[in-house]
Design an enzyme around this catalytic site. Structure first.
Site, mmCIF file in Angstrom:
data_model
loop_
_atom_site.group_PDB
_atom_site.id
_atom_site.type_symbol
_atom_site.label_atom_id
_atom_site.label_comp_id
_atom_site.label_asym_id
_atom_site.label_seq_id
_atom_site.Cartn_x
_atom_site.Cartn_y
_atom_site.Cartn_z
ATOM 1 N N ARG A 56 11.256 9.567 -30.633
ATOM 2 C CA ARG A 56 11.567 9.018 -29.314
ATOM 3 C C ARG A 56 12.817 9.642 -28.679
ATOM 4 N NH1 ARG A 56 13.055 4.206 -29.777
ATOM 5 N NH2 ARG A 56 12.479 3.563 -31.870
ATOM 6 N N TYR A 108 2.157 7.052 -3.166
ATOM 7 C CA TYR A 108 1.226 6.972 -4.286
ATOM 8 C C TYR A 108 1.124 5.512 -4.738
ATOM 9 C CZ TYR A 108 -0.763 7.125 -8.855
ATOM 10 O OH TYR A 108 -1.567 6.852 -9.939
ATOM 11 N N ASP A 181 9.873 12.207 -4.369
ATOM 12 C CA ASP A 181 8.636 12.542 -5.068
ATOM 13 C C ASP A 181 7.945 13.609 -4.221
ATOM 14 O OD1 ASP A 181 6.117 12.794 -6.092
ATOM 15 O OD2 ASP A 181 5.689 10.647 -6.222
ATOM 16 N N LYS A 206 0.309 17.167 -12.286
ATOM 17 C CA LYS A 206 -0.370 17.803 -11.158
ATOM 18 C C LYS A 206 -0.101 19.310 -11.135
ATOM 19 C CE LYS A 206 -1.170 13.445 -10.334
ATOM 20 N NZ LYS A 206 -2.372 12.801 -10.818
#
Ligand code: PLP
Length: 385
Positions: A56, A108, A181, A206
């Protein structure tokens, strides 16, 4: 394993294509290995060999991908997450209870739903503005109180363009941080930190990855501090660091980022120009069209590389729009964006009830195929409605 350096001044496209001129010092391999360890042995003094003790914390492969994106963004630090949603969530989670944030009404839907959920639980106070409308943004920002202003540009799925420098001024005058973003136009074309953003966010699922085979999210900053440590702590406690196998795919995908975005832009421009004014459509929403109201800002912010994202509004109602998506034979009727393959989706079906989207809107993610094949495919689908 190290990354070699050169005295020559290289362009970002060269550095990206070579994954920062990676070269394995033991073998000469030009492709990095994957470091999959979940745990790391302590040394003879029973100390952890920094910086990793456990999965982690991060890992070598993910750190290499982070270094590549930091280079592209000219960031001092970059953090990768297991998805865009977990990166956005880390930004939200690091805020104190009751913090005031300002976000677009249309963006989004997943990130918007996170803000709405935190608002509904009184964890955050959220004010909204119409995407790209700086007057509305300025009207809801509270001086000395607002902690974060979120901009999505171009916004999904309307592709409205926000002037990032002007938004940064509004946020900074109020003492807030600006998060951008710009997933629709990745950092090879939109350099949000240069434009004044404090945190540059992207869904790396993306364009950055470009092959529709991982999910990933990324945050990049120039100034670090307690807030950045707090975001790192959220990632560490939630275990949302990007997995090394996915980081490796991301490194491979990013090598062709410049080429892919250039070709997607070229295809999208051809398609937008072809279908603007089409008798079966009421609108083509694409910032690359001179008729788009955000065209001039988009041109300045992307250097004319408008990317491959657009939407079309179909005449004759919602069912006709769904039918066009169903009738396509080259476009895949699928969600997501920024891959090499072209996708078409009926956005209202995907974003669900309660999200403000025109029911006749089809979102297109234009890939790198032959533009004429894509145009013919859409033409035959439109001819059938
Ligand atoms: N931001 C934008 C603009 C997106 O389009 C998406 C996903 O479609 C996200 C964020 C969320 O990213 P992810 O799907 O990687 O969690």
């Amino acid at each position: 394993m190290t990354k070699s350096t050169t005295n020559q001044k290289l362009s970002p496209a060269t550095r990206l294509a070579q994954a920062l001129h990676f070269r394995d010092t033991e073998t000469g391999a030009v492709v990095p290995p994957i470091q999959p360890a979940a745990t790391y042995a302590r040394n003879e003094n029973y100390e952890v060999e920094k910086p990793y003790g456990y999965r982690r914390d991060g890992n070598q492969t993910t750190a290499h991908a982070e270094a590549i994106i930091a280079d592209l963004e000219d960031a001092s630090e970059t953090m990768l997450f297991a998805s865009g949603m977990s990166a956005a969530n880390a930004v939200i989670e690091h805020l104190p209870s009751g913090a005031h944030v300002v976000v677009p009404k249309v963006m989004y839907h997943g990130v918007l739903n996170q803000f709405k959920m935190y608002h509904a639980r009184n964890r955050l106070e959220v004010s909204y503005y119409s995407a790209s409308n700086l007057d509305e943004m300025a009207a809801v920002v509270r001086k000395g109180e607002t902690q974060l202003v979120w901009v999505e540009s171009p916004n999904n799925p309307d592709w409205e363009v926000t002037d990032i420098s002007a938004a940064a001024k509004i946020a900074h005058d109020a003492g807030a941080k600006l998060v951008t973003d710009c997933t629709g136009t990745p950092p090879c074309v939109t350099r949000a930190l240069d434009l004044g953003a404090d945190i540059s966010f992207h869904s790396a699922t993306k364009y950055l990855n470009g092959h529709s085979d991982i999910t990933a999210g990324v945050l990049s900053v120039r100034e670090v501090g307690q807030y950045w440590d707090d975001i790192w702590t959220v990632r560490n406690l939630q275990g949302t660091v990007l997995h090394s196998f996915d980081a490796w795919l991301l490194i491979r995908g990013m090598r062709t980022l410049f080429l892919r975005v250039e070709k997607a832009t070229k295809n999208a421009l051809a398609i937008a120009n072809h279908f603007e004014g089409h008798p079966k459509l009421t609108a083509v929403l694409y910032p690359g069209l001179p008729s788009h109201k955000g065209h001039a800002i988009a041109k300045r912010q992307t250097g004319g590389q408008f990317g491959g994202m657009m939407s079309i509004l179909v005449k004759n109602g919602e069912q006709a729009a769904i039918d066009v998506a169903r009738f396509c034979q080259v476009f895949y009727p699928a969600t997501s964006l920024g891959g090499v393959e072209s996708l078409i989706e009926h956005r209202k079906t995907v974003s669900g009830d309660g999200f403000p989207v025109d029911p006749t809107l089809l979102r297109l993610s234009i890939g790198i195929e032959d533009a004429d094949d894509l145009i013919r495919d859409l033409e035959q689908a439109l001819a059938r409605i």
